[in-house]
Motif scaffolding. Structure first.
Motif, short mmCIF file in Angstrom:
data_model
loop_
_atom_site.label_atom_id
_atom_site.label_comp_id
_atom_site.label_asym_id
_atom_site.label_seq_id
_atom_site.Cartn_x
_atom_site.Cartn_y
_atom_site.Cartn_z
N ASN A 18 43.95 36.11 37.83
CA ASN A 18 43.18 34.98 38.33
C ASN A 18 42.61 35.25 39.71
OD1 ASN A 18 43.36 32.66 36.39
ND2 ASN A 18 45.51 33.24 36.51
N GLY A 19 42.02 36.40 39.87
CA GLY A 19 41.42 36.72 41.15
C GLY A 19 40.95 38.16 41.15
N PRO A 20 40.49 38.64 42.31
CA PRO A 20 40.03 40.03 42.38
C PRO A 20 41.18 41.00 42.23
CG PRO A 20 40.16 39.03 44.57
CD PRO A 20 40.41 37.93 43.57
N ALA A 21 40.84 42.21 41.79
CA ALA A 21 41.87 43.24 41.67
C ALA A 21 42.49 43.52 43.02
CB ALA A 21 41.24 44.51 41.10
N ALA A 22 43.78 43.74 43.04
CA ALA A 22 44.50 43.98 44.29
C ALA A 22 44.82 45.46 44.42
CB ALA A 22 45.79 43.17 44.32
N ALA A 35 44.92 36.36 51.52
CA ALA A 35 43.95 35.44 50.94
C ALA A 35 43.40 35.99 49.63
CB ALA A 35 42.81 35.18 51.92
N ASP A 36 43.17 37.30 49.56
CA ASP A 36 42.72 37.91 48.30
C ASP A 36 43.78 37.74 47.22
OD1 ASP A 36 40.31 38.72 49.38
OD2 ASP A 36 40.98 40.76 49.81
N ALA A 37 45.04 37.90 47.60
CA ALA A 37 46.13 37.79 46.63
C ALA A 37 46.24 36.39 46.05
CB ALA A 37 47.45 38.19 47.28
N TYR A 38 45.82 35.39 46.83
CA TYR A 38 45.92 34.00 46.39
C TYR A 38 44.55 33.37 46.11
CZ TYR A 38 50.92 33.58 47.31
OH TYR A 38 52.29 33.72 47.26
N ALA A 39 43.55 34.20 45.89
CA ALA A 39 42.20 33.67 45.65
C ALA A 39 42.18 32.74 44.44
CB ALA A 39 41.23 34.83 45.43
N TYR A 40 41.39 31.68 44.55
CA TYR A 40 41.22 30.79 43.40
C TYR A 40 40.50 31.54 42.28
CZ TYR A 40 42.69 26.48 45.72
OH TYR A 40 43.43 25.50 46.33
N LEU A 83 47.11 29.26 51.87
CA LEU A 83 46.73 28.36 50.79
C LEU A 83 45.89 27.20 51.32
CD1 LEU A 83 49.95 28.21 48.56
CD2 LEU A 83 47.96 29.71 48.39
N ARG A 84 46.23 26.69 52.47
CA ARG A 84 45.42 25.64 53.09
C ARG A 84 44.03 26.16 53.46
NH1 ARG A 84 47.78 21.04 56.94
NH2 ARG A 84 49.05 19.96 55.39
#
Length: 266
Positions: A18-22, A35-40, A83-84
């Motif tokens: 659910n986001g860009p490759a890490a 922020a990338d790890a928790y991207a919407y 997250l905020r």
């Protein structure tokens, strides 16, 4: 902070669900990589996505001495801040506002460019869910936020309290035909305001209501390596669901014994 799941060696070839490759070598202590790890999810730009963020002890307590802060850690607060910083709106129950001493979300320089590129204001909107509007409207949350605080309530909310909220500078949004808020309607009303990247920080009663209504898309749960015993409530304490809802794991991070888990529906 280190990644436990997905296994780092698989990230070279497997995109995140659910986001860009890490990157397996990513320094998850930097704001950008966290922020990338928790991207919407990519679709969150067009469809509302409601993410819940909570912390619990090993024995399931959501609070200690009435507050969640004793279960938290420095790393947990970093995730909390990220997250905020990614959200359009933070949805929170009135009781949690009172117990946790909520203040307005603040702008953070590390995320200014990211928010601007996404068309977001400098900080997330705080949306307080309250049926009776039994809130202290003299608090900075209502009188001095960067962006006006929302109050989600029902059509039967006390008229004098609605007027008091609006006088303080809050925007009142009706999200229910009766005294209380209907979770599905609240999600629709927020999306109609352009607030599609949603984050709820509870509390447990509100989270249970949202879960029972089937509107939670994602759960970010910090598991603290602590035992509390006692009779503290769980992260959800309210109406149940007809059948247990299965979620799929997206990622698990770890620091200092704290596990930062992320699950989505489907």
């Amino acid at each position: 902070m280190r990644r436990l799941f997905p296994p780092p060696e698989t990230l070279r070839t497997t995109p995140a669900p659910n986001g860009p490759a890490a990157s397996p070598e990513a320094d998850l202590d930097t704001p950008e990589s966290l922020a990338d790890a928790y991207a919407y999810p990519a679709g969150a730009d067009g469809l509302p996505w409601l993410r819940a963020n909570m912390v619990a002890s090993l024995d399931g307590a959501a609070r200690h001495d009435g507050r969640s802060q004793p279960l938290s850690s420095e790393a947990d607060m970093r995730v909390f801040g990220v997250l905020r910083a990614l959200a359009d709106v933070v949805v929170v129950g009135a009781e949690t506002v009172r117990q946790e001493g909520y203040r307005p979300a603040r702008a953070r320089e590390a995320f200014a460019a990211r928010r601007a590129a996404a068309g977001q204001p400098p900080a997330a909107v705080i949306a307080v869910v309250s049926a009776r509007l039994d809130l202290d409207f003299s608090l900075p949350l209502f009188t001095s936020p960067l962006v006006p605080t929302l109050v989600l309530t029902g059509a039967a909310a006390p008229a004098d309290r609605v007027a008091e909220a609006e006088k303080a500078g809050a925007r009142v949004v009706v999200a229910g035909d009766g005294a209380g808020v209907e979770p599905a309607r609240a999600k629709r009303e927020l999306a109609a305001l352009g607030l599609r990247r949603m984050l709820t920080e509870g509390g447990p009663r509100l989270l249970a209501q949202f879960a029972a209504a089937g509107v939670i898309d994602e759960l970010c749960l910090t598991i603290a390596p602590l035992l509390t015993a006692g009779d503290a409530m769980r992260i959800m304490n309210g109406p149940g669901v007809a059948e247990p809802v299965r979620l799929s794991p997206v990622s698990i991070l770890e620091e200092d014994g704290f596990l930062f888990t992320r699950y989505t529906r489907g």
